[in-house]
Design a protein around this motif. Structure first.
Motif, PDB file in Angstrom:
ATOM      1  N   SER A 250      31.130  18.712 -31.456  1.00 53.56           N
ATOM      2  CA  SER A 250      32.151  19.566 -31.118  1.00 53.56           C
ATOM      3  C   SER A 250      33.312  18.996 -30.437  1.00 53.56           C
ATOM      4  O   SER A 250      33.078  17.665 -30.026  1.00 53.56           O
ATOM      5  CB  SER A 250      31.528  20.658 -29.589  1.00 53.56           C
ATOM      6  OG  SER A 250      30.744  21.362 -30.311  1.00 53.56           O
ATOM      7  N   HIS A 251      34.574  19.079 -30.254  1.00 57.27           N
ATOM      8  CA  HIS A 251      35.665  18.642 -29.821  1.00 57.27           C
ATOM      9  C   HIS A 251      36.307  19.713 -28.750  1.00 57.27           C
ATOM     10  O   HIS A 251      36.857  20.569 -29.104  1.00 57.27           O
ATOM     11  CB  HIS A 251      36.536  18.429 -30.878  1.00 57.27           C
ATOM     12  CG  HIS A 251      37.992  17.642 -30.286  1.00 57.27           C
ATOM     13  ND1 HIS A 251      38.206  17.399 -29.047  1.00 57.27           N
ATOM     14  CD2 HIS A 251      39.122  17.537 -31.117  1.00 57.27           C
ATOM     15  CE1 HIS A 251      39.448  16.652 -29.144  1.00 57.27           C
ATOM     16  NE2 HIS A 251      39.666  16.825 -30.159  1.00 57.27           N
ATOM     17  N   VAL A 252      35.661  19.635 -27.450  1.00 62.82           N
ATOM     18  CA  VAL A 252      35.879  20.738 -26.642  1.00 62.82           C
ATOM     19  C   VAL A 252      37.075  20.713 -25.876  1.00 62.82           C
ATOM     20  O   VAL A 252      37.514  21.669 -24.964  1.00 62.82           O
ATOM     21  CB  VAL A 252      34.675  20.672 -25.266  1.00 62.82           C
ATOM     22  CG1 VAL A 252      33.490  20.750 -26.205  1.00 62.82           C
ATOM     23  CG2 VAL A 252      34.653  19.227 -24.931  1.00 62.82           C
ATOM     24  N   GLN A 253      38.112  19.615 -26.011  1.00 62.50           N
ATOM     25  CA  GLN A 253      39.344  19.711 -25.345  1.00 62.50           C
ATOM     26  C   GLN A 253      40.398  20.316 -26.323  1.00 62.50           C
ATOM     27  O   GLN A 253      40.941  19.511 -27.256  1.00 62.50           O
ATOM     28  CB  GLN A 253      39.777  18.192 -25.043  1.00 62.50           C
ATOM     29  CG  GLN A 253      38.679  17.567 -24.007  1.00 62.50           C
ATOM     30  CD  GLN A 253      39.087  16.143 -23.672  1.00 62.50           C
ATOM     31  OE1 GLN A 253      40.020  15.380 -24.294  1.00 62.50           O
ATOM     32  NE2 GLN A 253      38.514  15.635 -22.733  1.00 62.50           N
TER      33      GLN A 253
ATOM     34  N   ALA B 218      37.132  22.714 -31.613  1.00 63.97           N
ATOM     35  CA  ALA B 218      36.083  22.867 -32.486  1.00 63.97           C
ATOM     36  C   ALA B 218      34.721  22.930 -31.694  1.00 63.97           C
ATOM     37  O   ALA B 218      34.715  22.199 -31.025  1.00 63.97           O
ATOM     38  CB  ALA B 218      36.256  21.877 -33.589  1.00 63.97           C
ATOM     39  N   SER B 219      33.840  23.582 -32.353  1.00 61.65           N
ATOM     40  CA  SER B 219      32.592  23.987 -31.452  1.00 61.65           C
ATOM     41  C   SER B 219      31.507  23.990 -32.501  1.00 61.65           C
ATOM     42  O   SER B 219      31.581  24.898 -33.447  1.00 61.65           O
ATOM     43  CB  SER B 219      32.882  25.302 -30.628  1.00 61.65           C
ATOM     44  OG  SER B 219      31.510  25.398 -30.046  1.00 61.65           O
TER      45      SER B 219
END
Length: 72
Positions: A9-12, A46-47
């Motif tokens: 995931s790219h949580v920011q 993206a999660s």
């Protein structure tokens, strides 16, 4: 058959997209070691994106190593 799956995931949501590479040592059903490697891009926010899936493994010999950097 045993499988292996790697999700990231790219949580920011306001950070730049990330370009990532991974390496993972897995043990096969035939008692061999296999290193799986790859690369992928993650857009901001993206999660739980599946970045690798394979079968024929019964255990992991290491934790996956994932290295990401922002696309500038």
């Amino acid at each position: 058959l045993g499988g292996a799956q790697l999700n990231c995931s790219h949580v920011q949501p306001k950070a730049p997209p990330q370009f990532c590479t991974f390496s993972w040592a897995l043990h096969t059903m035939t008692s061999d070691q296999k290193i799986v490697e790859g690369s992928f891009s993650l857009p901001p926010g993206a999660s739980n994106v599946q970045v690798y899936q394979g079968s024929g493994f019964d255990s992991a010999l290491s934790n996956p190593i994932v290295i990401c950097r922002g696309n500038h």
